[in-house]
Design an enzyme around this catalytic site. Structure first.
Site, PDB file in Angstrom:
ATOM      1  N   HIS A  90       0.863  -1.185   0.000  1.00 43.57           N
ATOM      2  CA  HIS A  90       0.000   0.000   0.000  1.00 43.57           C
ATOM      3  C   HIS A  90       0.897   1.231   0.000  1.00 43.57           C
ATOM      4  CE1 HIS A  90      -2.409   3.118   2.276  1.00 43.57           C
ATOM      5  NE2 HIS A  90      -3.249   2.794   1.321  1.00 43.57           N
ATOM      6  N   HIS A 149       1.340  11.240  -2.617  1.00 44.37           N
ATOM      7  CA  HIS A 149       0.119  11.102  -1.829  1.00 44.37           C
ATOM      8  C   HIS A 149      -0.635  12.422  -1.930  1.00 44.37           C
ATOM      9  CE1 HIS A 149      -2.291   8.709   0.782  1.00 44.37           C
ATOM     10  NE2 HIS A 149      -2.220   9.527   1.807  1.00 44.37           N
TER      11      HIS A 149
END
EC number: 3.1.4.11
Length: 636
Positions: free
Chosen positions: A170, A215
């Site tokens: 992840h 991100h």
């Protein structure tokens, strides 16, 4: 004989008189003795009688014996030689069959062992083994706890992809937290080298029409998408030949989606899967059929047939659009779960679907999705589809559609609807990801989702700790290929299995472990010498009924050679899903115990007999020669 050999090996090093610590360490290496530098320094200091920093040949002999001649190994050795000095071939055969449970042992195999580990030439030529050879054999890879057969690809790799646990990461691009941490190519390289087969790539519009990876809406640094996939291309198949899945979190504009598609095709070339396999037009192919292939996991519009018909045509400027129920924003996840509790009162999934549409509970929001055809057509067997319910999936989900479910929702479903969850994962690839509140990139325990057959349990590989220990331990199996065939009861449609209930027709094992000793364990961080108050915890992870742990007593001020000689027994109901973890700690009185090292592996990948348990740091690095010495026995 051994004395003569020893002197012949070291005499020349003492021609100039005494030797210092550095030369003593090199001499131990010459004698094939692995040593921890801190322990050697302390033992050297203790045996330097004149405290001049230099030792005699006799003092070195004492140091050598302290390190190499362990009492527990001497006791085992003395039980087999007829004269307590030399093992004949027949003695070694007896030891390997009676104590190590080695199958098909014969004189030829024993001869090879002697030739490999016996350092005394005249003993070797006589096809015999001295204690020097025996102790080297016992400290070798031959006597590791992990079964070498599990260290190669030994499972059937021709099942459909949905039949395998797949090593998955992840936020692979992060090497720290998810708010300000740096994005780094090392995240991808490191994951691939560890055998990871599903990588996450968060894609956003960048300057100069170049998509970037980071991100979103945070201060994390950015990487060029093209640079990321170039690194993936270089390292994708270093550790494993089996397919790599690129799970795209696509936030790009249509023009930059086309750039992504162009980059994927130019970088990966023929390795990129861009059409169905001839023999798998309507079913998932196997890892074997997809060797050395790159799969794109993303939203897709249209059918595989339509994709096939467009193959070879220029798709630039073409856009596909659909309206779909999209998952609410991540910060709304907890509200969704609370709302869904209302629906759990109803037992029928169809009623729930109707209720969602007829009652004013907002679970999902409608959104028009636009995808560049060039990118959409690169999604073949791993289309991302929003998970609605098990009932909906049974009726409408296609074989090539995969689901992503957040850990909170997945945990709730695994506790209340485990049997249905297993039915779902028998057919459809399901990815579990950490909840949004884990801003520090912490991880959940992956075991609970492996228990229900979830294929892609995605963890933050950059964050050390128990979850990553379990991840690394589980995927040791099957040659660290990143693919592990699920147990038959998680694949077979006729099997009735619920991890939360007592198993039906289980085949439990009774596992007995005698924890004998520790070997050059890491000293406490707080110790000024080589000491630690050592204890060992043995933990079993598996279905809820198999979760257990036992602990040794504490050995005070001894990290070099603690002796426990304690025996522990575990009854494991579902060993096919069980992992065993050995944790070495330094007892702490105020701030809790200090972690010193650990090792995790599948229960069914353990060798029987006298075995060495290698230890690893919190970051997953080898602590050799630090290890535990144990005796293992189990029956089914």
């Amino acid at each position: 004989m051994e004395n003569k050999w020893f002197l012949s090996m070291v005499r020349d090093d003492f021609k100039g008189g005494k030797i210092n610590l550095e030369k003593a360490q090199k001499l131990l290496e010459k004698l094939d003795i692995q040593c921890n530098t801190i322990h050697v320094k302390c033992i050297f200091k203790d045996n330097d009688r004149l405290k001049q920093g230099r030792i005699t040949i006799e003092e070195f002999r004492t140091i050598y014996r302290i390190i190499a001649h362990r009492e527990e190994i001497i006791e085992i050795f003395n039980a087999y030689p007829e004269n307590r000095k030399i093992l004949f071939e027949r003695n070694l055969i007896d030891f390997l069959t009676q104590e190590q449970y080695s199958l098909d042992i014969n004189r030829s195999i024993v001869y090879e062992i002697i030739q490999k580990y016996e350092p005394i030439e005249e003993v070797k030529q006589a096809h015999q083994m001295s204690f020097e050879g025996f102790t080297r054999d016992m400290g070798s890879s031959e006597c590791l706890l992990f079964n070498n057969e599990c260290g190669s690809v030994y499972q059937d790799m021709t099942h459909p992809l949905s039949d395998y646990f797949i090593s998955s990461s992840h936020n692979t691009y992060l090497i720290s937290d998810q708010i300000m941490g740096p994005s780094n190519l090392w995240g991808y390289v490191s994951a691939l080298v560890k055998g990871c087969r599903c990588l996450e790539i968060d894609c956003w519009d960048g300057s100069q029409n170049e998509p970037v990876v980071y991100h979103g809406y945070t201060l994390t640094s950015k990487l060029l998408f093209k640079t990321v996939i170039q690194a993936i291309h270089k390292y994708a198949f270093i550790t494993s030949d089996y397919p790599v899945v690129l799970s795209l979190e696509n936030h790009c504009s249509l023009s930059q989606q086309e750039v992504m598609a162009d980059n994927l095709q130019s970088v990966f070339g023929d390795a990129l899967l861009s059409d169905v396999l001839d023999d798998c037009p309507d079913r998932l192919p196997s890892p074997e059929a997809l060797k050395f292939k790159i799969l794109v996991r993303n939203k897709k519009i249209g059918t595989l047939k339509e994709t096939h018909e467009r193959k070879g045509f220029d798709k630039h400027g073409q856009v596909q659009e659909c309206e779909e129920e999209e998952e609410a924003e991540q910060e709304e996840e907890e509200n969704e779960v609370r709302d869904s509790e209302i629906l759990d009162i109803l037992q029928d999934d169809l009623e729930k679907e109707e209720l969602k549409r007829g009652v004013g509970i907002k679970f999902f929001k409608k959104k028009k999705v636009k995808i560049a055809t060039a990118l959409s057509d690169l999604v073949i067997y791993t289309k991302v589809e929003k998970f609605r319910s098990f009932h909906y999936s049974r009726l409408y989900q296609q074989f090539n559609e995969t689901n992503s479910i957040g850990e909170t929702q997945a945990r709730k479903l695994s506790k209340l609807r485990a049997s249905e969850f297993i039915l779902h994962t028998r057919k459809f690839i399901t990815r579990i990801y950490p909840k949004a509140t884990r801003a520090d990139s912490s991880n959940f325990n992956p075991q609970e989702f492996w228990n229900i057959g979830c294929q892609m349990v995605a963890l933050n590989f950059q964050t050390p700790g128990l979850p990553m220990d379990l991840q690394n331990g589980k995927f040791l199996e099957n040659g660290n290929s990143g693919y592990i065939l699920k147990p038959h009861f998680l694949r077979d449609g006729k099997s009735i299995f619920n991890p939360n209930k007592a198993p039906i027709n289980s085949n439990p094992i009774t596992l007995t472990i005698r924890l004998i000793s520790g070997i050059q364990l890491p000293p406490s961080y707080h110790s000024s010498s080589n000491k630690a108050d050592t204890l060992v915890i043995i933990e079993i992870f598996g279905v809820p009924n198999d979760q257990m742990k036992q602990q040794t007593r504490v050995i005070k001020k001894n990290a070099f050679s603690p002796r426990w000689n304690e025996t522990f027994t575990f009854i494991i109901q579902v060993p096919e899903l069980a992992l065993i973890r050995f944790v070495v700690e330094n007892q702490g009185l105020i701030t809790g115990n200090e972690f010193l090292g650990q090792y995790t592996l599948p229960v069914l990948c353990m060798n029987k007999g006298y075995r060495r348990v290698p230890l690893f740091s919190k970051m997953g690095e080898s602590l050799e020669p630090a290890s535990l010495f144990i005796y293992v026995w189990y029956i089914r």
